[in-house]
Structure formats: structure tokens, C-alpha cells
Design an enzyme around this catalytic site. Sequence first.
Site, PDB file in Angstrom:
ATOM      1  N   SER A   1      79.164  35.317  63.465  1.00 16.14           N
ATOM      2  CA  SER A   1      79.119  36.085  62.225  1.00 16.14           C
ATOM      3  C   SER A   1      78.861  35.156  61.035  1.00 16.14           C
ATOM      4  CB  SER A   1      80.410  36.892  62.063  1.00 16.14           C
ATOM      5  OG  SER A   1      81.554  36.051  62.127  1.00 16.14           O
TER       6      SER A   1
ATOM      7  N   ASP B   1      86.875  30.915  49.752  1.00 16.04           N
ATOM      8  CA  ASP B   1      87.205  32.248  49.246  1.00 16.04           C
ATOM      9  C   ASP B   1      88.336  32.896  50.041  1.00 16.04           C
ATOM     10  OD1 ASP B   1      85.937  32.630  51.627  1.00 16.04           O
ATOM     11  OD2 ASP B   1      84.336  33.923  50.869  1.00 16.04           O
TER      12      ASP B   1
ATOM     13  N   HIS C   1      85.728  31.939  54.197  1.00 14.76           N
ATOM     14  CA  HIS C   1      84.625  31.070  54.593  1.00 14.76           C
ATOM     15  C   HIS C   1      84.917  29.609  54.266  1.00 14.76           C
ATOM     16  CE1 HIS C   1      82.791  35.120  53.956  1.00 14.76           C
ATOM     17  NE2 HIS C   1      82.338  34.840  55.174  1.00 14.76           N
TER      18      HIS C   1
END
Length: 274
Positions: free
Chosen positions: A14, A187, A190
Site C-alpha cells: 500500500s 503524519d 507514513h
Amino acid sequence: MVGPGRPQFVLFGSSIVQMSLSNGGWGARLADLYDRKADIILRGYSGWNSRNALEVLNKIFPQDAAVHPSLVIVYFGGNDAMQPHPSGLGPHVPLPEYIDNMKTIALHLRSLSDKTRIVFLTCPPADEAMIRQYYGNSFDKQERTNESCRIYSNALVDLCKDLGIKVINLWTAFQHRDDWAAAYLMDGIHLTSEGSKIVVKEILKVLREAEWEPSLYWMSMPAEFSEDSPYYPVGLDGNTTINTSDIISQWKIKWMNDKELEALALKSLVPIRF
């Protein structure tokens, strides 16, 4: 296809995979380490969960392909571990289904070739406060919690042990320092450049220690077009040239262990800055 045929390392997952070629990302660092040795191929899809992965598994890794990858590094789990949305939509996948999906991915990859090696990555830890600060209320009613990431990570580790597949527990690896969130997450989800360094370190550890033939560790793999050439820079003796395929760039030194550094010194190879 561009030749000659180098080993292919596929990164499949992902957003943590999709973003891995960004500045300082772990995919970019691997591509640098494996220059002249392997092709790093990115198959990363932001927002995807293990259900998305199953829908395209045969398209990305067809069993009748002429060439199969030498290594596949797989990351799915962070989105699966998000809390279920009341609408029934969203990325959440219940834990038992997630494990079944990851097992299906593993078995499919294993069926491609007896030389295709597999490494799974668990989801890293998450920082809820940082996520809220960065994304506001975007993830209301479908939160990503550090505890759910831990649960899904541990379950994936257990699956990989059962299947005999290499696995890296990023949830654990990131927490060797108290300020892991500020250091490794941009964040709350990530990775920063420092977080990517941890991923590379753990991947190289697995590849160095794996008893695979042939080895897929960067220091053990032959360089492409490694023959001497009269067109290389002339050495200090004025009679021979310097084989640049043997040279280790300065910034790669930090990825070498003490034994490798000693071997480099014995060969009288001086790291250079290009």
C-alpha cells in the site's frame, strides 16, 4: 524488456510501498544499494488493503510469466487494521480474513518459482495524536490505532512463522527509542527518512542472514558487466585501470558491518564519493 536480465526485487503493498521511492525512502535506498545488481520494481498502491491485493495478485504476479521475481517484499496491514466504518465501507478487514488473505498472497508467491524469495513487513506503530493533528477529523469512525497495528502485526508474524516465511516486525523494530513517533513517522502513519532507514536496516539483516542460494544480499551479488576495461580510469601505477564495478560509494559504507568493512580494506578498495 531491457537487458541483460537482472534479478527482480518487487515491492508490493500500500502507501508505505508507493511512497518508498520518495526522497530518502526505503525503496530508493534499496535501489541505490542494488545498482548494477538487481532491479527494484515498485508495485505500491496508496489506500489498499489485503482485499485489493487479492484482486490483482494474478495480474501482477502471473504464474505463466517468462521471468519471475527473485524477491518479493510485501506490505499490507495498516489499512486493514483501521476500525470498521458504520457504513460497512472503508479499508477495514477483520483480523481472521486479513490473515487468510496474507496466507493466499504468500502461497501464490511461493508457487511462482522455487527461487522466488518472500519477505513480509508488518505495519509500523501508529501515533493517534499525530494522525489527528495532521488529518483532522478525516478518519473519524474509522480510526487507526497503535493497539490495532500491534495486534495485526503479531498475527502476521505468527502466520509467517507457520509458513516458514521471513517476516520483519516493524511495529517492534520502531520502538527501540522513546521518541519513535517523532523520529520515524511524518503524519502518524507514513515514514520519515529516518523511519525508512530502519526498514532498510531490517531488510538487509534478513537478506544477509538468509541461507538462500543464490544470496540476495547486496554485498554478495555480482555486479553487472564487472569485467575490466581499458576505458576505466588509469590507476596510480600508470599501467592498469581501476575497475569501477568494484568500488563502493561512500554513502553505502553505513550499511556494511564490521566484517564487510574489514574485507573491503583487505581488497584495498577506497570508497569514493560518486
